[in-house]
Every structure is written in C-alpha cells, then in structure tokens.
Design an enzyme around this catalytic site. Structure first.
Site, short mmCIF file in Angstrom:
data_model
loop_
_atom_site.label_atom_id
_atom_site.label_comp_id
_atom_site.label_asym_id
_atom_site.label_seq_id
_atom_site.Cartn_x
_atom_site.Cartn_y
_atom_site.Cartn_z
N HIS A 1 3.37 14.06 -29.84
CA HIS A 1 3.53 14.04 -31.30
C HIS A 1 4.64 13.13 -31.80
O HIS A 1 5.05 13.26 -32.94
CB HIS A 1 3.83 15.44 -31.82
CG HIS A 1 2.62 16.31 -31.94
ND1 HIS A 1 1.83 16.32 -33.05
CD2 HIS A 1 2.06 17.18 -31.08
CE1 HIS A 1 0.84 17.18 -32.88
NE2 HIS A 1 0.95 17.71 -31.69
N LYS B 1 7.85 17.11 -47.42
CA LYS B 1 7.78 17.02 -45.97
C LYS B 1 9.17 17.38 -45.44
O LYS B 1 10.12 17.46 -46.23
CB LYS B 1 7.41 15.61 -45.53
CG LYS B 1 8.22 14.51 -46.25
CD LYS B 1 7.74 13.10 -45.93
CE LYS B 1 6.41 12.74 -46.57
NZ LYS B 1 5.27 12.71 -45.66
N ARG B 2 9.33 17.60 -44.13
CA ARG B 2 10.65 17.87 -43.59
C ARG B 2 11.61 16.74 -43.99
O ARG B 2 11.20 15.58 -44.10
CB ARG B 2 10.61 17.98 -42.05
CG ARG B 2 10.03 19.25 -41.51
CD ARG B 2 10.68 20.51 -42.01
NE ARG B 2 12.04 20.66 -41.56
CZ ARG B 2 12.45 21.43 -40.55
NH1 ARG B 2 11.58 22.13 -39.86
NH2 ARG B 2 13.72 21.52 -40.22
N LYS C 1 11.75 9.63 -42.39
CA LYS C 1 10.77 9.80 -43.47
C LYS C 1 11.25 9.14 -44.76
O LYS C 1 10.48 8.91 -45.68
CB LYS C 1 10.48 11.29 -43.68
CG LYS C 1 9.73 11.94 -42.50
CD LYS C 1 9.47 13.41 -42.76
CE LYS C 1 8.76 14.14 -41.63
NZ LYS C 1 7.28 14.04 -41.70
N THR D 1 0.18 14.60 -41.90
CA THR D 1 -1.02 15.29 -42.36
C THR D 1 -0.90 15.57 -43.85
O THR D 1 -1.91 15.77 -44.52
CB THR D 1 -1.24 16.63 -41.61
OG1 THR D 1 -0.01 17.35 -41.60
CG2 THR D 1 -1.71 16.38 -40.19
N LYS E 1 -3.82 15.61 -46.96
CA LYS E 1 -4.01 16.65 -47.98
C LYS E 1 -4.00 16.04 -49.38
O LYS E 1 -4.79 16.42 -50.25
CB LYS E 1 -2.90 17.71 -47.88
CG LYS E 1 -2.84 18.46 -46.55
CD LYS E 1 -1.54 19.27 -46.45
CE LYS E 1 -1.25 19.65 -45.01
NZ LYS E 1 0.15 20.11 -44.83
C1 LIG Z 1 1.16 19.53 -44.21
C2 LIG Z 1 2.50 20.15 -44.13
C3 LIG Z 1 3.55 19.49 -43.48
C4 LIG Z 1 3.39 18.10 -42.88
O1 LIG Z 1 3.72 17.15 -43.85
P1 LIG Z 1 3.96 15.61 -43.48
O2 LIG Z 1 4.06 14.94 -44.78
O3 LIG Z 1 2.76 15.17 -42.70
O4 LIG Z 1 5.22 15.55 -42.70
C5 LIG Z 1 4.77 20.10 -43.44
N1 LIG Z 1 4.98 21.31 -44.01
C6 LIG Z 1 4.01 21.97 -44.65
C7 LIG Z 1 4.32 23.28 -45.28
C8 LIG Z 1 2.73 21.42 -44.73
O5 LIG Z 1 1.75 22.09 -45.36
#
Ligand SMILES: *Cc1c(COP(=O)(O)O)cnc(C)c1O
Length: 818
Positions: free
Chosen positions: A361, A552-553, A558, A662, A666
């Site tokens: 990953h 995101k984190r 990022k 991911t 979404k």
């Molecule tokens: C989808 C999701 C992530 C992943 O987000 P990225 O933008 O791909 O880092 C992290 N936390 C939650 C709660 C999510 O639903």
C-alpha cells in the site's frame, strides 16, 4: 441463485414494527412506551440480524461442504462505518424500517444517530478492507475478514481554543454494541516468548505466556446475493491459569500483571497511517490476530479432524495480506504445519507459498515494516528460526537466478550484521504467490522502484489491482437523491451491483433537462449538508457557494499545506481589492483530517488551518466570498454527508506518493469535479472520465524525480511567485497566530528550506488552474454536465470490479456453487 436472493422473506412495515417491539420487550426489557431512540436502534439491529441469520448459516454450510475456495482477508484495520442502514439495505428492509419506526412513534434520524461509529481503522487502508468484504459478500464469494476488535479505535479528534488537535480516547464499546457476537466457545490460544528446545530431534517451542483470542463475529451481508459472510475480529482475554499458578505461590499481584498484559494486546489501534512504530506491542498484535485466524481456518475447514490432510489447505482458503501488518502469518503457517502437524519443510513451504498473497500500500520506503530480529526472537523465538531458514533458502535460490551479489545482498529478508533486521515486505513477496499494488501507476512504481530487485527476479508475481469503493455505502446510502436519479435515468437499480451500467448515463449528459435534475440533486445535498453542519458543528455554511472539500488523513505528502496556502492567497487578494467583488466566486472550503498524535508537522498544519478559518470567517471584508470550515473528527459518517454535497474535491498529493486514494473515487462517483495531480488512481480516473472533465495540474513523477536529482530549492519558488511569497509571509508574520511569529516557524522553515514534498514548486500551477475552475463553475449547466460525466464514467471504481480482478488474477476462485 434464486434460493439465495432473498434472506428471510421481506416483512411488512407493521410486521417489522412488531418484531422491533418484541426485541424491545424480550431482549431489552422495555416497552415501546418506555423506549428511547437508542433502545429502538438496538432492537432494530437485533431484529435485522435475525433476518440475516439463515443466510449466514447456509453460507457457512455451503462454504465448508462445497469446493469453492474461500478468501481470508487479513487486515489490522476494518473501518466499517455504521452498520444499521447497510444491514437494512442488504436485508431488503430499508423501506419497512422507515415506516416501522414512524409507526412506533420515533424519529428515524434519532434512531440512526444512536449508532456509534466504530473506528477500527486509520483511513484508506482500513476502509478498503471494509469495502472488499462488502463486495465479496455481494458477489457471493465465501470469505472471512480477519482482524482485531480493538477496545479503543482511532482517537476522537477535538480542537482546543488555539485550534490545536486534542486526542480523546474513543471507547466505542461504552454502549451496547448489537452487531458483534462474542463466541467464547471458539477461542484460540496464542503463545508468546520462551525458548525453543530440541526433543527427540524435533524443535519444540516452550512459550512463556499465552493469550486467549476470543472471536467477535460480525455478519457481512451481501447486497442482492443472499449470502452473508463473517468478519471475525479477535479480542484478547487472559487465561485463568496465570492466576492459579501464582496463587499457589501467593503472588497475587504478579498474577494479575500478565492478565493485564494479555488484555492489552487488543486494547488500542495504533494511530499511525504510514510509518511503523517499532513497538513490541504492535508485533504482539500482529501475531495475535494472524495466529488465531490460521488456527481458526483449519478448525473451520477440517471440522473435528485430528489429522487433517493440510496439503489440501490452499484449495480451501487463501489469505490476502493487507499490507505488511499480517506478514508474520507466513512463518506462523510454516510453524503450524511443521511443528504441530508433522509436515516436512518442503511440503510446508509448498502449502504456505500457495496460501498467501500480499497487497503493498505504499511507495514510501520508510513505511515498509522492518522488525529487529532480536525483538522477533524474544517474542517469537521459533518464528525467528523459521524466518532465518526461509532467508537461507531464499538466498540460495537467488544464487541460481542471478550472479549479482550486491543485488542478493539488498534483497535479503534478514539483513546481515550485528543487529539483523527482518524486511516484512520482502518476506511477503517471497513467501506468497502474488504481490499487487493498488493503482496502475503505483504497481508500476513498485516494480520500477520500491521492489525493483524483486520484480527483476520474480516478475511473474507482480500484478495490479486498482482499488475500488462499494457503491452501496458510498452512493446508495450516502446519496439517496443521486441514487434515485440514476435509477430514473437507467430505468433500473441493477447498477448497484453492476456499476459499469453507469455508462448508460453518458447520453443523458447531452439532455439539459436531465443535467438540471442532476444539478438540483447536488443543490439539495448542499442544503442538507449545511443543515447537518449546523446541527453537528454549529457551522453556518452557505449552500449557495461552491463547496470545495479536502478530506483525508493529515500528511505532508497529501499536501494540505498547498491547499491552505492557496486559501491564504485568495484571502489576501480579496482583502487587498486585487480582485474586484464581481470577479470573486464565493467558495466554502471544508477540511477534514486527523493527524497521528506524534506527527508534529501535521498537527501544526491543523492548527494553521483552524486559525486561517478563524481569521477568514470573522473578517467582514470577505464575508460571503470565502469561508473555511474544519469539522473535527473526520470519519465515515462525515464522509457520507460531505461527499454528496461537494462540488470540487482536492487530490493534490505530490506525484508518486499516493499509492491509490479511494476518496477520489467516492467523490467522482458522487458528481464532484476533481482538482488533482497525476498520482495514484487520479491517473485512471482522469483517463476514464476524460481529460476535459478533470482539473489536472502540477509536476509528474518524472518531473519530481528530475527536480530531486537536480537539487530542489524551495526558496527560489518563493522568490519567483509573489502570491506564494505573500501567503508564506502571512503565515510567518503572525496574521494567523494573533501576532505570534514563533508559532508556525517550524512549518515556514520547512517550506523554505526543505519542502520534501515540493508544495512550493507546485503552488503556481495550482493557483493558475483556479481560474479555469472558476470559469467553468460560472457556467452551472456545463459544470454539472462534466460532473455527471464523472459519475457516468467511474463505474470502474466499484470495489466489485476490484474483487473481480482479485478473483481472476490472484485468488482464482469465485462465487459459491459455481
Ligand atoms: C475513503 C476514506 C479515506 C481515504 O481517503 P483518501 O483521500 O483516499 O486518503 C479515509 N478516511 C475515511 C473515513 C474514508 O471514508
């Protein structure tokens, strides 16, 4: 298939209300009159489980009796989100639920809000595991999710008066948790420590202590498959033996100590997301769930057999290692086969090799887990012997494949020297059949850079599976308005289990009436989000502004910094009158992110964002033009509310650093436009939705590499772009720290002198594309058309498709009974 398509026959709303009443009375001991919304939630959950239980039982039965290979998805994290609506949807009871709750005299929202979101994961990796077990069940593939039921999940994030992150323990089990079924009768013993002795020419591990692994089972109902799989999360309990032994010596306190230590194993999820913590407890956790799961799989597939023929094991189940956390499973299966079932090394190796596959990953080399051999030896002495022997065999095998001794040295699973280290990613690559990256670009970079030596020698093992997300949770449940419109447009709701059908919306992007309906859905979602943000956070979000989200984190790669610097620059331009009032496109920027508690730069970035929000939102000069909000405690629930309401999402990592992402998927599936770099799955999203429907900016992987090679000097970018200079200077001069010039000093120093992720180098390109974004947004119909084309062309990013890839290229199995 038909006999499986409907779990226990759908009930009428009145019947379902009666079922809920019964649970209230006979399980919880309250009448419908006495009940609170939380009671109704628990009763509904209990009632839904009963609807699923027959399918659960028949799935188990068919799996063990049949010949379809099962999948064991090993993951240290499962970020499931709330269960109620998902279970109702998959049990075919959603409509009945709404009516039944009304009939009982409760507010549906109150009942839904009573469920507490379990936080058993940090971010993308944990959510991916949850999407994959959903898709496996929805495809009718027999599968187990195997992980840990942490007592404390990811911390609850709050902000203090200064805007700094405060971490609070998240004791998610404080209230009744109706979904998990704890099964004391199927516990497993997991051993640690001690030494290895020779007895009759055999190695025998004499462990020093043991922990009881108790499974907590969660049903994983498939959508429209009639199948229900199991998520088995292990909880650590102590054995009473500890007490008895010590009582004889009357050392009561010493007896209690190991008990506490035992239960500590499943106590807390490590709040890290991409760097390993060299802590013994972490290795204890990893071994804990993997060892319990392997024993469990043998119990499940060879029920009651004293001497099972484990040469058939790889045809019964294969294990997917979600990152390196469960890789200790490889030496563990070797140990079980050799020490407990008497197989010779070569037979054990052949079984083990076929039983594991590994998903990588990351691309950050520091995020590849490495354990000191010394630590492994102390905690798992027999495993260290086995790992050393695997390493010897590996080095010998390499000798037959290459003469390059430097390369062999680099590839060693156990390094040479005084303080040998064990490379878990290397062990996983050698020990299993397949290795996959999580997006096309990522898999390519794994082969070219991160695991290059391995791909030279074991090229056949490497493959790609681009991540995906489940459309049930992230479209149907999160965005019912869009779901209804898609169903209207396609004339069927079958798209929910065949997301490629979204392509049927492409022609509708030419139909202005349909595009207007699509825009109206977005607008209604923005109003709904504004109400939600008012209720939950007391924010006053204007739904008539562009909603621009970055969730995101919090991590430097990022690049939340890039976003906040651009916000500061826009703020400065409005303030100074550089842009006239008519030219300003009103925007609401929404951040959501947790930072690992020990990650100073990330936490300082959070503080900066909060203080930019405070200054901007209180400045009458920019009122109605720019606003910044940072809802705390980003989790799945917030994602489900914000994503459907977002116009523009940010996927702006430095190229070559985000494995996949991911969140980007979404957003595209919910009709947001993306501004992003050529990184991770952005590349494939852009390819599919069309370059004209994606806001691309910034350096490519090759340009990033070239700049590193040439010598990157962030200061030159700061000097060259006055917008950047002004934004950085405003952070340095105390504008966002009430005059305190010291607060953000570490950030500013890093930007100007190091800036490893090249935020400054990409700033100008990022600012320049804002004009393009705003121009399009001023043409609402054209914007919506493009956003609709994002939805129509993103069916590929369903986790159902990702699971098809795994089934075909890696697991070589399929739905039960086929
Ligand atoms: C989808 C999701 C992530 C992943 O987000 P990225 O933008 O791909 O880092 C992290 N936390 C939650 C709660 C999510 O639903």
């Amino acid at each position: 298939m038909t006999e499986h398509t409907a779990p226990m026959s759908p009930t009428t709303p009145g019947e379902f209300a009666d079922e809920i009443r019964k649970e209230l009375k006979y399980t919880q001991g309250v009448t419908a009159e006495q009940a609170t919304p939380a009671d109704v939630y628990v009763a509904t959950a209990t009632a839904v489980r009963k609807h699923l239980v027959d399918s659960w039982a028949s799935t188990q039965h068919d799996m063990v009796a049949g010949s379809t290979k099962a999948v064991g998805y090993f993951s240290a994290e499962f970020l499931m989100g709330k269960q109620l609506l998902n279970a109702l949807l998959n049990a075919g009871l959603s409509d009945q639920f709404y009516d039944a709750v009304k009939e009982l005299g409760f507010d549906v929202q109150d009942v839904i809000d009573s469920e507490y979101e379990p936080g058993l994961g940090n971010g993308g990796l944990g959510r991916l595991a949850a999407c994959y077990i959903d898709s496996l069940a929805s495809k009718g593939v027999p599968a187990f999710g195997y992980g840990i039921q942490y007592r404390y999940g990811i911390f609850k994030q709050e902000f203090d008066e200064q805007g700094a992150q405060v971490e609070r323990p998240d004791y998610w089990l404080a209230n009744e948790e109706p979904w998990g079924h704890i099964d004391y009768n199927r516990s497993q013993r997991v051993n640690y420590g001690g030494s290895v002795v020779e007895e009759n020419g055999k190695k025998v591990w004499k462990p020093a202590w043991s922990v009881r692994a108790v499974p907590v089972d969660y049903m994983v109902p498939g959508y429209a498959s009639g199948r229900v799989n199991t998520l088995r999360l292990w909880s650590a309990k102590s054995y009473d033996e500890f007490d008895l032994l010590a009582f004889n010596k009357s050392e009561y306190v010493d007896a209690v100590k190991p008990q506490v230590a035992a239960e500590n194993i499943s106590k807390i999820l490590y709040p890290e997301d991409s760097t390993p913590q060299g802590k013994a407890l972490r290795l204890e956790q990893q071994y804990f769930f993997v060892a319990a799961s392997i024993q469990d799989a043998i119990r499940v597939f060879y029920p009651g057999e004293e001497n099972p023929d484990l040469t058939t094991f790889p045809s019964k189940i294969c294990f997917q290692l979600n990152d390196t956390h469960p890789v200790i499973g490889i030496p563990e299966l070797m140990r079980v086969l050799i020490d407990e079932y008497g197989y010779d090394w070569d037979t054990a190796w052949s079984i083990t090799n076929k039983s594991f596959n590994y998903t990588c990953h990351t691309l950050l080399p520091e995020a590849l887990e490495v354990w000191s051999a010394k630590l492994i030896g102390e905690l798992l002495p027999r495993h260290l012997e086995i790992i050393n022997k695997i390493n010897e065999q590996f080095v010998a095998e390499l000798g037959t494949k290459t003469n390059d001794s430097a390369k062999i040295d680099r590839m060693r699973i156990v390094t040479d020297g005084e303080d040998p280290q064990v490379h878990m990613a290397y062990l996983a690559t050698y020990g299993g059949l397949h290795v996959n990256g999580v997006a096309a670009l990522h898999s390519q970079l794994l082969k070219d850079v991160t695991l290059r030596d391995f791909s030279d020698v074991y090229g056949d093992k490497f493959t790609n599976v681009t991540n995906g997300v489940t459309p049930r949770r992230f479209i149907r449940i999160a965005n019912p308005r869009l779901s209804a419109l898609i169903t209207e447009g396609l004339g069927t709701d079958r798209w929910l289990s065949d997301l490629d059908m979204l392509e049927g919306l492409v022609p509708l992007a030419k139909d202005d009436e349909f595009v207007k309906k699509f825009a109206a859905v977005k607008q209604a979602n923005k109003v709904a989000f504004s109400n939600y943000a008012k209720r939950e956070y007391d924010f006053d979000i204007d739904p008539n502004t562009m909603v621009n989200s970055m969730i995101k984190r919090l991590h430097e790669y990022k690049r939340q910094s890039l976003k906040i610097l651009s916000v500061i620059s826009q703020y400065a331009d409005i303030k100074s009158g550089k842009v006239s009032a008519d030219d300003i496109l009103p925007r609401t920027v929404v951040f959501g992110a947790k930072a690992a508690p020990g990650y100073k730069m990330a936490k300082l970035t959070i503080q900066l964002i909060n203080n930019v929000a405070r200054v901007v939102n209180n400045d009458p000069d920019v009122k109605g033009k720019l606003a910044v909000y940072y809802p705390w405690n980003y989790n799945i629930r917030l994602a489900q509310h914000l994503i459907p309401a977002t116009d523009l999402d940010e996927q702006i990592s430095q190229a070559g650093k985000e494995a996949s992402g991911t969140g980007n998927m979404k957003f595209a599936l919910n009709g947001a436009m993306t501004v992003g770099t050529l990184d991770g799955a952005n590349v494939e999203i852009r390819e599919r939705v069309g370059a004209e429907n994606f806001f691309l900016f910034g350096m490519t992987v090759d340009e990033v590499e070239a700049l590193y090679a040439k010598g990157y000097e962030p200061k030159s970018y700061y000097e060259a772009d006055p917008r950047l200079k002004q934004a950085v200077d405003m952070v340095a001069d105390g504008t966002f720290s009430e005059g305190d010039k010291g607060l953000y000093e570490p950030l500013v120093t890093d930007w100007l002198n190091k800036d490893y992720f090249m935020t400054l180098a990409d700033f100008s390109a990022y600012m320049d594309i804002q004009g393009e974004i705003e121009t399009l947004y001023r043409e609402p119909l054209e914007w919506s058309r493009k956003a609709l084309l994002n939805v129509a062309n993103s069916g590929f990013f369903s986790s159902d498709r990702a699971i098809d890839d795994y089934l075909r290229d890696i697991w070589e199995t399929g739905p039960l009974g086929e």
